[in-house]
Structures are given as structure tokens and as C-alpha cells.
Design a protein around this motif. Structure first.
Motif, PDB file in Angstrom:
ATOM      1  N   ALA A  92       0.896  -1.004  -0.119  1.00 51.37           N
ATOM      2  CA  ALA A  92       0.054   0.046  -0.108  1.00 51.37           C
ATOM      3  C   ALA A  92       0.907   1.322  -0.062  1.00 51.37           C
ATOM      4  O   ALA A  92       2.155   1.228   0.543  1.00 51.37           O
ATOM      5  CB  ALA A  92      -0.990  -0.100   1.124  1.00 51.37           C
ATOM      6  N   THR A  93       0.425   2.214  -0.882  1.00 50.99           N
ATOM      7  CA  THR A  93       1.125   3.378  -0.881  1.00 50.99           C
ATOM      8  C   THR A  93       0.311   4.906  -0.604  1.00 50.99           C
ATOM      9  O   THR A  93      -0.822   4.614  -0.611  1.00 50.99           O
ATOM     10  CB  THR A  93       1.907   3.599  -1.927  1.00 50.99           C
ATOM     11  OG1 THR A  93       0.954   3.867  -3.009  1.00 50.99           O
ATOM     12  CG2 THR A  93       2.504   2.472  -2.552  1.00 50.99           C
ATOM     13  N   HIS A  97      -3.901   4.412  -1.272  1.00 50.08           N
ATOM     14  CA  HIS A  97      -4.678   4.460  -0.245  1.00 50.08           C
ATOM     15  C   HIS A  97      -4.849   5.765   0.439  1.00 50.08           C
ATOM     16  O   HIS A  97      -5.979   5.796   1.219  1.00 50.08           O
ATOM     17  CB  HIS A  97      -4.050   3.530   1.139  1.00 50.08           C
ATOM     18  CG  HIS A  97      -4.438   2.047   1.063  1.00 50.08           C
ATOM     19  ND1 HIS A  97      -4.005   1.384  -0.338  1.00 50.08           N
ATOM     20  CD2 HIS A  97      -4.864   1.188   1.755  1.00 50.08           C
ATOM     21  CE1 HIS A  97      -4.571   0.270  -0.102  1.00 50.08           C
ATOM     22  NE2 HIS A  97      -5.186   0.013   1.143  1.00 50.08           N
ATOM     23  N   ARG A 116      -7.521  -3.517   4.916  1.00 52.05           N
ATOM     24  CA  ARG A 116      -7.081  -3.428   6.099  1.00 52.05           C
ATOM     25  C   ARG A 116      -5.570  -3.111   6.104  1.00 52.05           C
ATOM     26  O   ARG A 116      -4.763  -3.939   5.846  1.00 52.05           O
ATOM     27  CB  ARG A 116      -7.583  -4.396   7.184  1.00 52.05           C
ATOM     28  CG  ARG A 116      -8.943  -4.284   7.586  1.00 52.05           C
ATOM     29  CD  ARG A 116      -9.370  -3.134   8.111  1.00 52.05           C
ATOM     30  NE  ARG A 116     -10.934  -3.505   8.383  1.00 52.05           N
ATOM     31  CZ  ARG A 116     -11.742  -2.866   7.591  1.00 52.05           C
ATOM     32  NH1 ARG A 116     -11.655  -2.106   6.281  1.00 52.05           N
ATOM     33  NH2 ARG A 116     -13.133  -3.015   7.717  1.00 52.05           N
ATOM     34  N   LEU A 117      -4.920  -2.045   6.756  1.00 53.65           N
ATOM     35  CA  LEU A 117      -3.389  -1.990   6.971  1.00 53.65           C
ATOM     36  C   LEU A 117      -3.146  -2.572   7.907  1.00 53.65           C
ATOM     37  O   LEU A 117      -3.649  -2.662   9.163  1.00 53.65           O
ATOM     38  CB  LEU A 117      -3.075  -0.473   7.158  1.00 53.65           C
ATOM     39  CG  LEU A 117      -3.237   0.435   5.903  1.00 53.65           C
ATOM     40  CD1 LEU A 117      -2.960   2.006   6.508  1.00 53.65           C
ATOM     41  CD2 LEU A 117      -2.465   0.041   4.850  1.00 53.65           C
ATOM     42  N   SER A 120       3.577  -1.041   8.383  1.00 53.35           N
ATOM     43  CA  SER A 120       4.027   0.286   7.876  1.00 53.35           C
ATOM     44  C   SER A 120       5.746   0.126   7.790  1.00 53.35           C
ATOM     45  O   SER A 120       6.188  -0.397   8.873  1.00 53.35           O
ATOM     46  CB  SER A 120       3.478   1.643   8.763  1.00 53.35           C
ATOM     47  OG  SER A 120       3.992   2.743   8.153  1.00 53.35           O
ATOM     48  N   GLY A 251       2.939   1.058   2.987  1.00 53.63           N
ATOM     49  CA  GLY A 251       2.699  -0.190   4.156  1.00 53.63           C
ATOM     50  C   GLY A 251       2.288  -1.496   3.493  1.00 53.63           C
ATOM     51  O   GLY A 251       2.515  -1.788   2.171  1.00 53.63           O
ATOM     52  N   ALA A 253      -1.200  -4.305   3.240  1.00 55.97           N
ATOM     53  CA  ALA A 253      -2.610  -4.089   3.451  1.00 55.97           C
ATOM     54  C   ALA A 253      -2.912  -5.508   3.044  1.00 55.97           C
ATOM     55  O   ALA A 253      -2.379  -6.079   2.168  1.00 55.97           O
ATOM     56  CB  ALA A 253      -3.428  -2.910   2.519  1.00 55.97           C
ATOM     57  N   GLN A 263      -4.487 -10.866  10.608  1.00 52.46           N
ATOM     58  CA  GLN A 263      -4.088  -9.300  10.602  1.00 52.46           C
ATOM     59  C   GLN A 263      -2.993  -9.187  11.617  1.00 52.46           C
ATOM     60  O   GLN A 263      -2.030  -8.725  11.428  1.00 52.46           O
ATOM     61  CB  GLN A 263      -5.297  -8.401  10.538  1.00 52.46           C
ATOM     62  CG  GLN A 263      -6.202  -8.456   9.449  1.00 52.46           C
ATOM     63  CD  GLN A 263      -7.441  -7.460   9.563  1.00 52.46           C
ATOM     64  OE1 GLN A 263      -7.034  -6.506  10.072  1.00 52.46           O
ATOM     65  NE2 GLN A 263      -8.460  -8.022   9.330  1.00 52.46           N
ATOM     66  N   ASN A 267       0.873  -8.089  11.378  1.00 47.86           N
ATOM     67  CA  ASN A 267       1.416  -6.871  11.941  1.00 47.86           C
ATOM     68  C   ASN A 267       2.418  -7.059  12.805  1.00 47.86           C
ATOM     69  O   ASN A 267       3.571  -6.357  12.895  1.00 47.86           O
ATOM     70  CB  ASN A 267       0.019  -6.370  12.779  1.00 47.86           C
ATOM     71  CG  ASN A 267       0.490  -4.824  13.650  1.00 47.86           C
ATOM     72  OD1 ASN A 267       0.684  -4.973  14.844  1.00 47.86           O
ATOM     73  ND2 ASN A 267       0.768  -3.876  12.873  1.00 47.86           N
ATOM     74  N   LEU A 298      -2.746   2.199  12.824  1.00 42.90           N
ATOM     75  CA  LEU A 298      -2.613   2.492  11.462  1.00 42.90           C
ATOM     76  C   LEU A 298      -3.938   2.838  10.810  1.00 42.90           C
ATOM     77  O   LEU A 298      -4.200   3.536   9.834  1.00 42.90           O
ATOM     78  CB  LEU A 298      -2.367   0.796  10.769  1.00 42.90           C
ATOM     79  CG  LEU A 298      -0.858   0.580  10.900  1.00 42.90           C
ATOM     80  CD1 LEU A 298      -0.952  -1.009  10.565  1.00 42.90           C
ATOM     81  CD2 LEU A 298       0.003   1.348   9.971  1.00 42.90           C
ATOM     82  N   GLU A 302      -4.396   6.214   8.630  1.00 52.54           N
ATOM     83  CA  GLU A 302      -4.981   6.192   7.208  1.00 52.54           C
ATOM     84  C   GLU A 302      -6.406   7.030   6.969  1.00 52.54           C
ATOM     85  O   GLU A 302      -6.467   7.988   6.040  1.00 52.54           O
ATOM     86  CB  GLU A 302      -5.587   4.691   6.984  1.00 52.54           C
ATOM     87  CG  GLU A 302      -6.203   4.465   5.344  1.00 52.54           C
ATOM     88  CD  GLU A 302      -6.646   3.355   5.077  1.00 52.54           C
ATOM     89  OE1 GLU A 302      -6.881   2.855   4.013  1.00 52.54           O
ATOM     90  OE2 GLU A 302      -6.386   2.215   5.815  1.00 52.54           O
TER      91      GLU A 302
END
Length: 321
Positions: A92-93, A97, A116-117, A120, A251, A253, A263, A267, A298, A302
Motif C-alpha cells: 500500500a502506498t 490508499h 485493512r492496513l 508500515s 505499508g 494491506a 491481520q 502486524n 494504522l 489512514e
């Protein structure tokens, strides 16, 4: 892949058997990190560092798959439609996002609802790059040249961040820069080196090798503080205090339907990866500030940054596509 490696990886995930069913269906299938931009950019470099870490951590093959096009939309859509089981991850950038929702009227995905992130790489920094033999040696000289011949200076952009950063800088400096679009950062860099364009705003990860080798020269940098590696390099905000756009975000996602247990495990792994060597040292060398970030933080980041981008697009007077 050997059966024992796959089983060991699955055993490391603290979630119910139902959550791991899809992963177990194809034991030889590698984990994918889809990068929605071409090779050589900051996302590609960061994804490959993480892939190496995850391979060592899990014993399972991790493959980086570049899917450039549509300002990241093609790659994002591939992950949105992938199984929500942790086997397909998205790099994700800022573009995918934070910025795209303000740049496209009919964006086919909603980053807040569809993803969902889970990690990062830390807040980044942005170089303002020119050719070594460019006639302007300082930021002030660049602005003076642009004011003397409005529209004569072209800046290359290859994603939302590079486009908006250039437009915002022009707005704050009171100058006119002509935007030239490219599909990939490598194309923009090649054209800058060849003298076809005059400036590129790119994150320090993608620009580092060009600056270190002397192929390109940094006029200034946008960061929270002067870079330890180049302490004499001025901050853009030292001359233009209202230039406050955040440096590039990178990040990981996953599809929103991914079980929270997966998730959380991702993480934990990503937090470990970015805060331990060798990845931590490499990110810090690229002027990133890696740190452990929770899933809740996160999500808050966002939402807040996406709102800021609405204002950036308005200030830069960019046409919504």
C-alpha cells in the motif's frame, strides 16, 4: 515446498482452523506481495526486503509481483479480489490508499472499506532531484529560473504522490511547472538524467542510489528534519514553511475480510521486520523512520491522512479524473 515447512508456518498463526483453511488448500503456493507499481521504486524495494524477512521467518516462499498501471489501481484490484486468507498482500502506498480517492471520481475500490492496513515501513522523505549540471545550484535559484520563464521547467511524475508534491511545491513557490506523466519511476529518472525533463520529486528510497552515485543532484529534501546522511541538504520547509505534505507512505494491506487473527500476526511480523536489522538500518539509510505501529493506529493514520489529501488536491488545483 516441503510439507513440514508449510505446516510449521501455519502452526505459527494464532487463529482458528477455519481461518487457515484456504492457506492449507495449496501447500506449495507461495505468499504473494503485489506491488502496484513497476520495479525499482520505493515500494518494490521495500516489498523485496520484507519478502526476504518473511521467507526466513516462515520457511515459506514469498514472491513479489509487480502489477503497474492506472496509478496503482490494477495491482490494488488484484489484491481486492484475492482470497482473504493472508496469502496475498498488497504494498500500500500514498497513491493507492490516501490520494486516489481524491483524484478519481469512480475509483473501483474503497481503501477504507475494502482493505485493512497491517503494517508500515515508517514515515518517509522526498528528494527534489535535478541533473548534476543543472544551472540552478540552490532551491532559490531554481525558483528564480522558473519565475523568469514560466512553464519552461518540466517535472516528471509517476504516481499521485510525485504529481501532487510537484504541484504543491509550485503553488507554495508561486511558480509554474509543467507536469510530464510517466508510468514508472525508472522512466522518469531516465528522462531526467537524459535532460528531457528538469526535476523529479521522489521518495528517498527510490532516489537514494541516483544521489549517492552522482547521477542526479538533490536540491532539497522534504522531511521532518535534515537528513543525517546529507546534513547540508536544506529542507524545502525551511524556505516554504507551508509545504507540509507528508513524505511517501509505504505499508502492507490485506483484503478487509481477512480474519483479525491473521491481520494481527502479520502486524507482529512486519513490526519485527522494520525495527530489526538489516531492514531497520536500510530504511533509516533511506531516511525512513521505522517504528512499531498497531492495527488501531494504522487505521487512525489512514483516515486522517486521506482527509488531508482532499485539501492537497484542492490546493494543487488538480483535475479529478
Amino acid at each position: 515446498m516441503h510439507r513440514r515447512h508449510c505446516l510449521a508456518w501455519l502452526a505459527g498463526l494464532p487463529f482458528a482452523a477455519t481461518a487457515g483453511t484456504a492457506l492449507a488448500q495449496d501447500k506449495d503456493k507461495p505468499i504473494q506481495i503485489i506491488v502496484p507499481f513497476g520495479p525499482g521504486g520505493s515500494g518494490d524495494i521495500s516489498a523485496r526486503m520484507l519478502a526476504e524477512f518473511l521467507t526466513r521467518k516462515t520457511g515459506r516462499a514469498v514472491v513479489v509481483d509487480n502489477r503497474p498501471g492506472g496509478n496503482g489501481i490494477i495491482g490494488v484490484e488484484a489484491v481486492r479480489n484475492a482470497p482473504a486468507d493472508g496469502s496475498v498482500l498488497l504494498l500500500a502506498t500514498t497513491s493507492t490508499h490516501l490520494a486516489n480517492p481524491s483524484l478519481f471520481r469512480k475509483l473501483p475500490y474503497d481503501p477504507g472499506k475494502d482493505f485493512r492496513l497491517v503494517g508500515s515501513f515508517g514515515p518517509g522523505s522526498t528528494y527534489m532531484l535535478v541533473r548534476p549540471d543543472a544551472p540552478y545550484k540552490t532551491l532559490q535559484e531554481f525558483v528564480a529560473a522558473a519565475k523568469k520563464a514560466p512553464g519552461s521547467i518540466n517535472y516528471g511524475h509517476f504516481n499521485a504522490t510525485s504529481k501532487v508534491t510537484g504541484a504543491l511545491f509550485a503553488h507554495e513557490a508561486g511558480i509554474e511547472l509543467a507536469p510530464i506523466p510517466y508510468k514508472q519511476v525508472s522512466q522518469a529518472m531516465s528522462e531526467l538524467i537524459a535532460g528531457q525533463i528538469q526535476v523529479v520529486f521522489t521518495d528517498t528510497v527510490a532516489g537514494d542510489a541516483f544521489v549517492a552515485s552522482g547521477q542526479l543532484r538533490a536540491l532539497a529534501v522534504h522531511s521532518d528534519a535534515r537528513l543525517k546522511r546529507y546534513p547540508a541538504l536544506p529542507l524545502i520547509a525551511e524556505t516554504y514553511p507551508k509545504f507540509t505534505i507528508r513524505g511517501g507512505f509505504l505499508g502492507i494491506a490485506v483484503p478487509a475480510a481477512t480474519p483479525v487473527e491473521i491481520q494481527q500476526k502479520l502486524n507482529t511480523w512486519i513490526n519485527e521486520a522494520v525495527t530489526t536489522d538489516p531492514i531497520r538500518s536500510r530504511l533509516e539509510g533511506f531516511a525512513f523512520a521505522p517504528a512499531k505501529v498497531s492495527l488501531a493506529d494504522l487505521a487512525t493514520f489512514e483516515r486522517q491522512e486521506r482527509e488531508k489529501w482532499k485539501g492537497y488536491v484542492d490546493i494543487a488545483k488538480l483535475e479529478v479524473q
